[in-house]
Design a protein around this motif. Structure first.
Motif, PDB file in Angstrom:
ATOM      1  N   SER A  98       1.150  -1.168  -0.082  1.00  0.00           N
ATOM      2  CA  SER A  98       0.049   0.196   0.177  1.00  0.00           C
ATOM      3  C   SER A  98       0.609   1.387   0.100  1.00  0.00           C
ATOM      4  N   GLN A 140      -9.049  -0.280  -1.224  1.00  0.00           N
ATOM      5  CA  GLN A 140      -9.343  -0.782  -0.701  1.00  0.00           C
ATOM      6  C   GLN A 140     -11.176  -1.318   0.368  1.00  0.00           C
ATOM      7  N   ASP A 144      -5.969  -1.100  -4.643  1.00  0.00           N
ATOM      8  CA  ASP A 144      -5.313  -1.669  -3.329  1.00  0.00           C
ATOM      9  C   ASP A 144      -5.699  -2.456  -2.831  1.00  0.00           C
ATOM     10  N   GLU A 145      -5.538  -3.433  -3.784  1.00  0.00           N
ATOM     11  CA  GLU A 145      -6.884  -5.371  -3.269  1.00  0.00           C
ATOM     12  C   GLU A 145      -8.337  -4.549  -3.649  1.00  0.00           C
TER      13      GLU A 145
END
Ligand SMILES: Nc1ncnc2c1ncn2[C@@H]1O[C@H](COP(=O)(O)OP(=O)(O)OP(=O)(O)O)[C@@H](O)[C@H]1O
Ligand SMILES: [Mg+2]
Lengths: 327, 284
Positions: B48, B84, B163-164
């Motif tokens: 991240s 995320q 991010d994910e």
């Protein structure tokens, strides 16, 4: 009684219609029956204990005496309105008559100067509290937002806010009065000085909960939302309008509700102390008056003050539900 | 020749109460235009952080990021981020969330009708056109994530940072989202950096898999080229030997070369170490 009905409902609760009726009756019981019982018990206790309280102004008024006073207060109000109307009619007639005799006559415009009635005082108090509160909101919310956005400003102002927050209105009042009478000099005043005194005292006391809650709401906005704003490169103004303000609406309203409650309490106290027009003055005048009716009239005022306070909070709650997104 | 996106010798240290913490050390990565890059590594290694530096949300302690010959100094819409946890504004509908981004990026260059059309087009891309007027709390996690992706795509970014993006989704929704993303990628040919924990996801979607070493002072461990032909089909690939070779290469890196003590508390010692790791990850 309610117990037995609920039992019969329970026994047939396999039937969906009865189930619905049962839960409905339970709802009614909770929202109507229980409060009614509470009020009834209160009235009984009140009237029982009032009989045992003797004051120098006679017996402490029970619910019945107070209810009668509501009628009297209303009659007095109507009577005064009638007098006022008659006064203006007479004035007009006289002016017309004089004008007929002498076309150059300058019509006199005198104002009716009767004593304010209970209803007038309620109106005055409501206008004062709303003015003071709105002025406070107009200062506190932008200031709170600014403090929430800037840790520097927050660090600088926080001690001041914490210091002034617990100050009683009674301490502000003399200062406000002196400052207003020194600064607000005008031959043709736009509003009365007494109004200004009450209003500014209300403002000074209701600022702080709004400042504190707004600042906290703004400073605890989710970092992710702030990052969205950064990635979009929103201008500071758009950032406040589109992200900060909506995100902190719940906290801002919490502050506003607290403040309005404070404002209403402060106003009554200020009106009593300074004898500025309003419900507080009504109470004080009745106290000074000391007739056998005074206590019942004060009690009536107390009930009205409480009820208005309740309505103000309900109104604020409705407004909050209307503007906020987190329902 | 200079790369389209040059992540050049980045160091990142965070000040902490216990002193400086070096999260990244000399992270170096060159990305071509239109490439799909996966960042994979154990939790807390600094994925991240890399993404945030590229996004401009963090400033690297030393080194820097150059996009299209310009140094990245602050966040901007040309580097759109899919966060995320979707990060939709909860008081706006799906449509309005995308609209905020579109209006900000395109401003007056699009007419009212064009703006509307563009917003609807992007929501259609992620199959969310049927729930445009719903607010985030009225739609499922997968749907929120899709709106987040639509918002990022609608900004027509030079680089898409994710991010994910599918981390919080169930396996079925996740597979569906991966297929959607491949479709979109096929159509738009974006430059993408995606963080993932999922080995299959990385192999399926990427042109290159960047594997990061464990922190502190994490850096790029190995880079794996994925040369599987596109369009890719997850069912056909399951039997593919090249796919399986790549898959095991990533697994080997993660579980042999960069092995982390696993969460099975066999001894008090490992437990203590694990809780330490957990608290470090949680503080991120
Ligand atoms: N603002 C910060 N201050 C201090 N330390 C930080 C900060 N941000 C991240 N770290 C540390 O940097 C390291 C890398 O964090 P990062 O969030 O990049 O990990 P990650 O690879 O994304 O993990 P995950 O897969 O769990 O999301 C972690 O050890 C974390 O504790
Ligand atoms: Mg992370």
């Amino acid at each position: 009684m309610t117990d037995s009905t609920s039992l019969t409902f329970k026994s047939t609760s396999t039937n969906p219609r009865f189930e619905a009726a049962y839960s409905w009756s339970k709802q009614i019981f909770k929202t109507l029956t229980l409060p009614a019982v509470g009020i009834a018990v209160f009235l009984v206790l009140w009237s029982a204990s009032s009989m045992n309280i003797k004051t120098s102004l006679g017996q402490f008024p029970g619910p019945v005496a107070v209810a009668q006073q509501f009628g009297t207060l209303y009659d007095e109000h109507m009577e005064s309105r009638e007098k006022e109307q008659k006064f203006y009619e007479r004035l007009e007639k006289r002016n017309a008559a004089k004008l007929a005799k002498d076309p150059n006559y300058q019509a006199k415009q005198r104002k009716y100067t009767g004593k304010e009635t209970f209803v007038d005082q309620i109106g005055t108090s409501l206008i004062t509290v709303m003015s003071g509160f709105l002025l406070a909101a107009a200062i506190a919310i932008p200031l709170g937002i600014w403090m929430g956005l800037s840790t520097t400003l927050n660090a600088a102002l926080n001690p001041i806010v914490q210091l002034f927050k617990p100050v009683s209105p009674l301490a502000w009042l003399p200062l406000v009065t002196m400052v207003v009478s020194a600064m607000y000099v005008s031959d043709d005043p736009w509003v009365a000085k007494s109004f200004l005194n009450s209003m500014l005292t209300v403002t000074l006391c209701s600022l702080w909960p709004m400042v504190i809650n707004t600042a906290q709401g703004v400073s605890t906005i989710d970092d992710d939302l702030v990052n969205v704003s950064k990635v979009l490169r929103l201008s500071p103004l758009t950032h406040v309008r589109k992200i900060v303000l909506p995100a902190s609406i719940p906290m801002i309203f919490t502050g506003m509700r607290l403040s309005l409650g404070v404002a209403w309490m402060v106003l009554i106290a200020a009106e009593m102390l300074a004898q500025n027009p309003g419900l507080g003055k009504f109470v004080w005048d009745e106290f000074q008056n000391g007739s056998s009716q005074s206590l019942a009239r004060i009690m009536a005022a107390v009930v009205v003050i409480g009820f208005i306070g309740f309505l103000l909070d309900k109104g604020m709650q409705k407004l909050q539900a209307w503007v906020s997104w987190d329902k | 020749m200079s790369a389209f996106l040059d992540i050049s010798h980045i160091d990142m240290t965070f000040p902490t109460p216990k002193g400086e913490f070096t999260a990244l050390k000399d992270v170096n990565l060159q990305i071509k235009k239109g490439e799909f890059i996966s960042l994979i590594g154990h939790s807390g290694c600094g994925k991240s952080t890399v993404l945030n530096v590229v996004a401009g949300l963090h400033q690297a302690t030393s080194g820097g990021v150059i996009l299209n010959k310009k140094e990245v100094k602050q966040p901007g819409p040309e580097r759109a981020v899919v966060f995320q946890n979707h990060s939709l504004l909860p008081w706006l509908s799906a449509y309005q969330n995308v609209e905020l981004a579109v209006k900000q990026v395109f401003g007056n260059s699009k007419s009212k009708a064009e703006t509307k059309e563009w917003i609807e087009h992007n929501l259609k891309l992620v199959h969310m056109d049927h729930a445009m007027d719903k607010r985030p709390d009225e739609i499922s996690g997968g749907m929120k994530q899709r709106v987040g992706i639509a918002r990022a795509l609608a900004m027509e970014p030079e680089v898409l940072l994710m991010d994910e993006p599918f981390g919080a989704l169930d396996a079925l929704t996740r597979a569906h989202m991966q297929d959607s993303l491949m479709e979109i990628q096929n159509e738009l040919n974006n430059t993408v950096i995606m963080i993932t924990h999922d080995v299959d996801e990385a192999v399926l979607l990427s042109d290159k898999i960047v594997m990061m070493t464990n922190g502190p002072a994490a850096t790029v461990g190995e880079i794996l080229e994925v040369n599987l032909p596109r369009p890719r089909n997850r069912l056909a690939l399951a039997e593919d030997s090249e796919y399986n070779r790549l898959r095991s290469a990533v697994l080997t890196f993660l579980y042999e070369k960069q092995r982390k003590v696993e969460v099975i508390p066999t001894a008090a010692k490992t437990e203590a170490k694990n809780s330490e790791d957990d608290s470090a990850a949680a503080s991120a």
